[in-house]
Design a protein around this motif. Structure first.
Motif, PDB file in Angstrom:
ATOM      1  N   SER A  78       0.803  -1.231   0.000  1.00 37.12           N
ATOM      2  CA  SER A  78       0.000   0.000   0.000  1.00 37.12           C
ATOM      3  C   SER A  78       0.830   1.272   0.000  1.00 37.12           C
ATOM      4  N   GLY A  79       2.125   1.165   0.312  1.00 34.24           N
ATOM      5  CA  GLY A  79       2.942   2.370   0.405  1.00 34.24           C
ATOM      6  C   GLY A  79       2.803   3.069   1.729  1.00 34.24           C
ATOM      7  N   ALA A  80       2.060   2.506   2.660  1.00 38.10           N
ATOM      8  CA  ALA A  80       1.880   3.078   3.988  1.00 38.10           C
ATOM      9  C   ALA A  80       2.447   2.111   5.025  1.00 38.10           C
ATOM     10  N   ASP A  81       2.796   2.645   6.184  1.00 37.20           N
ATOM     11  CA  ASP A  81       3.250   1.814   7.304  1.00 37.20           C
ATOM     12  C   ASP A  81       2.013   1.325   8.059  1.00 37.20           C
ATOM     13  N   VAL A  82       1.901  -0.025   8.185  1.00 37.61           N
ATOM     14  CA  VAL A  82       0.730  -0.618   8.819  1.00 37.61           C
ATOM     15  C   VAL A  82       1.177  -1.355  10.087  1.00 37.61           C
ATOM     16  N   PHE A  83       0.539  -1.003  11.212  1.00 40.79           N
ATOM     17  CA  PHE A  83       0.871  -1.626  12.498  1.00 40.79           C
ATOM     18  C   PHE A  83      -0.401  -2.169  13.141  1.00 40.79           C
ATOM     19  N   TYR A  84      -0.199  -3.315  13.784  1.00 41.30           N
ATOM     20  CA  TYR A  84      -1.309  -3.901  14.553  1.00 41.30           C
ATOM     21  C   TYR A  84      -0.893  -3.912  16.021  1.00 41.30           C
ATOM     22  N   PHE A  85      -1.713  -3.329  16.860  1.00 37.59           N
ATOM     23  CA  PHE A  85      -1.445  -3.287  18.303  1.00 37.59           C
ATOM     24  C   PHE A  85      -2.552  -4.044  19.032  1.00 37.59           C
ATOM     25  N   ASP A  86      -2.116  -5.028  19.864  1.00 37.31           N
ATOM     26  CA  ASP A  86      -3.122  -5.671  20.719  1.00 37.31           C
ATOM     27  C   ASP A  86      -2.977  -5.144  22.131  1.00 37.31           C
ATOM     28  N   GLN A  87      -3.724  -5.702  23.081  1.00 37.65           N
ATOM     29  CA  GLN A  87      -3.709  -5.177  24.440  1.00 37.65           C
ATOM     30  C   GLN A  87      -2.370  -5.402  25.140  1.00 37.65           C
ATOM     31  N   GLU A  88      -1.538  -6.291  24.633  1.00 35.68           N
ATOM     32  CA  GLU A  88      -0.263  -6.575  25.288  1.00 35.68           C
ATOM     33  C   GLU A  88       0.876  -5.715  24.743  1.00 35.68           C
ATOM     34  N   HIS A  89       0.579  -4.860  23.785  1.00 35.21           N
ATOM     35  CA  HIS A  89       1.643  -4.007  23.228  1.00 35.21           C
ATOM     36  C   HIS A  89       2.066  -2.971  24.253  1.00 35.21           C
ATOM     37  N   PRO A  90       3.363  -2.636  24.293  1.00 32.28           N
ATOM     38  CA  PRO A  90       3.857  -1.676  25.306  1.00 32.28           C
ATOM     39  C   PRO A  90       3.163  -0.320  25.260  1.00 32.28           C
ATOM     40  N   LEU A  91       2.648   0.042  24.101  1.00 33.42           N
ATOM     41  CA  LEU A  91       1.991   1.349  24.023  1.00 33.42           C
ATOM     42  C   LEU A  91       0.671   1.373  24.768  1.00 33.42           C
ATOM     43  N   LEU A  92       0.153   0.193  25.066  1.00 31.25           N
ATOM     44  CA  LEU A  92      -1.138   0.120  25.726  1.00 31.25           C
ATOM     45  C   LEU A  92      -0.945  -0.372  27.152  1.00 31.25           C
ATOM     46  N   GLU A  93      -1.257   0.449  28.087  1.00 30.42           N
ATOM     47  CA  GLU A  93      -1.105   0.089  29.498  1.00 30.42           C
ATOM     48  C   GLU A  93      -2.378   0.482  30.236  1.00 30.42           C
ATOM     49  N   PRO A  94      -2.883  -0.382  31.123  1.00 32.44           N
ATOM     50  CA  PRO A  94      -4.087  -0.045  31.896  1.00 32.44           C
ATOM     51  C   PRO A  94      -3.774   0.984  32.968  1.00 32.44           C
ATOM     52  N   ASP A  95      -4.704   1.892  33.178  1.00 36.43           N
ATOM     53  CA  ASP A  95      -4.501   2.871  34.253  1.00 36.43           C
ATOM     54  C   ASP A  95      -5.281   2.404  35.486  1.00 36.43           C
ATOM     55  N   SER A  96      -5.314   3.298  36.512  1.00 38.04           N
ATOM     56  CA  SER A  96      -5.919   2.910  37.789  1.00 38.04           C
ATOM     57  C   SER A  96      -7.421   2.709  37.662  1.00 38.04           C
ATOM     58  N   ARG A  97      -8.019   3.268  36.569  1.00 34.37           N
ATOM     59  CA  ARG A  97      -9.458   3.142  36.420  1.00 34.37           C
ATOM     60  C   ARG A  97      -9.803   2.023  35.425  1.00 34.37           C
ATOM     61  N   ASP A  98      -8.839   1.168  35.141  1.00 32.42           N
ATOM     62  CA  ASP A  98      -9.021   0.039  34.227  1.00 32.42           C
ATOM     63  C   ASP A  98      -9.355   0.480  32.798  1.00 32.42           C
ATOM     64  N   ASN A  99      -8.976   1.721  32.464  1.00 29.62           N
ATOM     65  CA  ASN A  99      -9.111   2.182  31.078  1.00 29.62           C
ATOM     66  C   ASN A  99      -7.773   2.056  30.373  1.00 29.62           C
ATOM     67  N   LEU A 100      -7.816   2.046  29.031  1.00 30.03           N
ATOM     68  CA  LEU A 100      -6.574   1.952  28.271  1.00 30.03           C
ATOM     69  C   LEU A 100      -5.936   3.323  28.140  1.00 30.03           C
ATOM     70  N   MET A 101      -4.608   3.355  28.317  1.00 32.02           N
ATOM     71  CA  MET A 101      -3.861   4.624  28.203  1.00 32.02           C
ATOM     72  C   MET A 101      -2.992   4.536  26.961  1.00 32.02           C
ATOM     73  N   ILE A 102      -3.251   5.352  26.000  1.00 29.17           N
ATOM     74  CA  ILE A 102      -2.467   5.345  24.777  1.00 29.17           C
ATOM     75  C   ILE A 102      -1.694   6.657  24.706  1.00 29.17           C
ATOM     76  N   GLU A 103      -0.391   6.603  24.933  1.00 29.68           N
ATOM     77  CA  GLU A 103       0.391   7.833  25.040  1.00 29.68           C
ATOM     78  C   GLU A 103       0.527   8.572  23.714  1.00 29.68           C
TER      79      GLU A 103
END
Length: 474
Positions: A78-103
């Motif tokens: 496609s000429g584009a950079d394609v990434f798949y992130f699941d819940q275990e990816h370092p970019l995704l971390e749960p916060d104290s309210r059990d919501n996902l934090m995406i920096e």
């Protein structure tokens, strides 16, 4: 010229520069904006479609390996950079309210992703340290956020064609500037230079140099016509100045002789050299001559004015001719001149009785004064095509052909020596011409030296509009 005001050349050049620069910059800006807007929108649409296609494959894949293979294939094709992130990816971390934090995203974007909305982003990528255009498609299973697909493309790859477009725009700008200078030169040659010549010629005219003329050098018809109009104005002013000078000289000459006689005879009577009974009649005669000249000049001035109005009424022109011919025959008999008449008695004209009588009287006097003794004068008044033709033909001394065209000019005399025996003030025929014009007619003169002169007056027939309307109604 006031130095605070720019010349026409300067104002035109400034206007041209402003217009060309504005057009060039506007063209480049519009082209850049449209290209960027449309191209970026097209890229976002393409990335969104690819992301949604991958999401549909994610929901229906048999094994994770086959989905990841499709992600890799899309990344490469496609000429584009394609990434798949699941819940275990370092970019995704749960916060104290059990919501996902995406920096990588703002809190609002996080909420949109968690709610299952696709988002579009333009910002610096944390891994590549450069701005990217991206589309993030959330993956939701059983109303739970399970991951996301990020499709991104560096903005530099998007703006590269745009930079080429800007290069083309600079080329267009250069072309505009070149065209501007060519156009400016043409305008300067075809408009400014001729107008400046006209300005200089007009200033010369204002200073009394009426011989100033403009040579048409422009290819613009309007400019050439303006130049021709100025040349015509210069010629008219030159002619008027010549007439004014001649008029002053003529009046001075006409007054000098009678004033000289009056002064001489008055001094002679005062000193006893001349008897009063001999001098006073001559003084009276010369005073009457001056009064006649003054009246003629006043008449001519009135007739040449646009505000002077004649007293129009139905006039029996044939009767006026008969009456004046009866009086003229008494003077003609003294020179044994025979006057033949052929008059259409039905001739009625819409005009001024006194002025028309003045015309006939003046022409008859001239015919008698300049006719040889024992000659004849033919006077006719005929009707043709709703017009009347009044003609006087004499067998007088005649007028040289080259001088006939000037005899209607004021103070013009065929005999340039201006002998007092010539008689008249030189204004009579000019008065006749003006009166005839005001009656809607024409006055023509033809003559042969030593043969005679023919004068013709053509006047429109009187039409009773009220009677015509009445007859039409019946």
């Amino acid at each position: 010229m006031n130095k605070r005001h720019h010349s026409l050349r300067t104002r035109i050049w400034i206007t041209l520069i402003a217009v060309f620069l504005m057009l060039a910059l506007l063209s480049v800006y519009v082209a850049s904006y449209l290209y960027e807007r449309l191209y970026v929108d097209e890229q976002i649409q393409s990335l969104t479609e690819s992301g949604e296609e991958l999401a549909s494959i994610y929901y229906g894949y048999d094994s994770e390996s086959s989905f990841l293979w499709r992600v890799q294939w899309t990344d490469q094709s496609s000429g584009a950079d394609v990434f798949y992130f699941d819940q275990e990816h370092p970019l995704l971390e749960p916060d104290s309210r059990d919501n996902l934090m995406i920096e990588f995203f703002t809190s609002d974007e996080q909420n949109e992703l968690l709610s299952g909305k696709t988002i579009e982003i333009i910002r610096t990528h944390p891994s590549y340290d450069q701005e990217v255009l991206g589309v993030v498609v959330p993956l939701i299973e059983n109303e739970q956020f399970t991951g996301m697909i990020l499709l991104s493309q560096p903005l530099t790859s998007i703006y590269e064609p745009l930079s080429e477009l800007r290069t083309v725009g600079l080329g267009l700008l250069f072309m505009f500037v070149t065209l501007f200078f060519i156009t400016g030169k043409l305008i300067s040659k075809e408009m400014i230079t001729p107008i400046q010549k006209m300005e200089r010629a007009a200033l010369r005219m204002a200073n009394g140099e009426y011989d100033a003329r403009i040579t048409a050098t422009s290819k613009t018809n309007e400019i050439n016509q303006l130049g021709e109009s100025l040349n015509h104005l210069a010629g008219t002013l030159q002619s008027e100045e010549k007439n004014r000078t001649e008029f002053i000289g003529n009046v001075s000459h006409e007054l000098r002789s009678p004033l000289g006689y009056i002064k001489g005879y008055a001094e002679g009577i005062e000193k006893g050299i001349i008897k009063s009974e001999d001098g006073i009649p001559i003084i009276r005669q010369e005073a009457e001559s001056m009064l006649h000249l003054a009246n003629d000049l006043l008449d001519l001035t009135k007739l040449q004015s646009d505000t002077y109005e004649l007293h129009f009424e139905p006039v029996a022109f044939a009767q006026i001719v008969h009456d004046l011919l009866n009086r003229a025959e008494q003077v003609a008999d003294e020179k044994n001149i025979v006057i033949h008449r052929d008059i259409d008695d039905s001739c009625i004209i819409h005009g001024d009785t006194q002025r028309l009588a003045q015309v006939v009287r003046n022409l008859l006097d001239n015919a008698i004064n300049y006719s040889d003794e024992s000659s004849s004068i033919q006077v006719t008044l005929k009707t043709f095509d709703n017009r009347y033709l009044f003609t006087i033909l004499d067998e007088g001394v005649g007028i040289p052909e080259e001088k006939v065209q000037h005899i209607k000019e004021r103070f013009y005399r065929v005999n340039s020596a201006r002998s007092r025996s010539d008689g008249g003030s030189g204004v009579g025929l000019a008065i006749v011409d003006e009166i005839v014009k005001k009656h809607g007619g024409t006055f023509t003169v033809s003559s042969r030296l030593g043969v005679g002169t023919v004068v013709q007056i053509e006047l429109p027939e009187y039409v009773d509009e009220d009677n015509e309307k009445g007859s039409e109604n019946t």
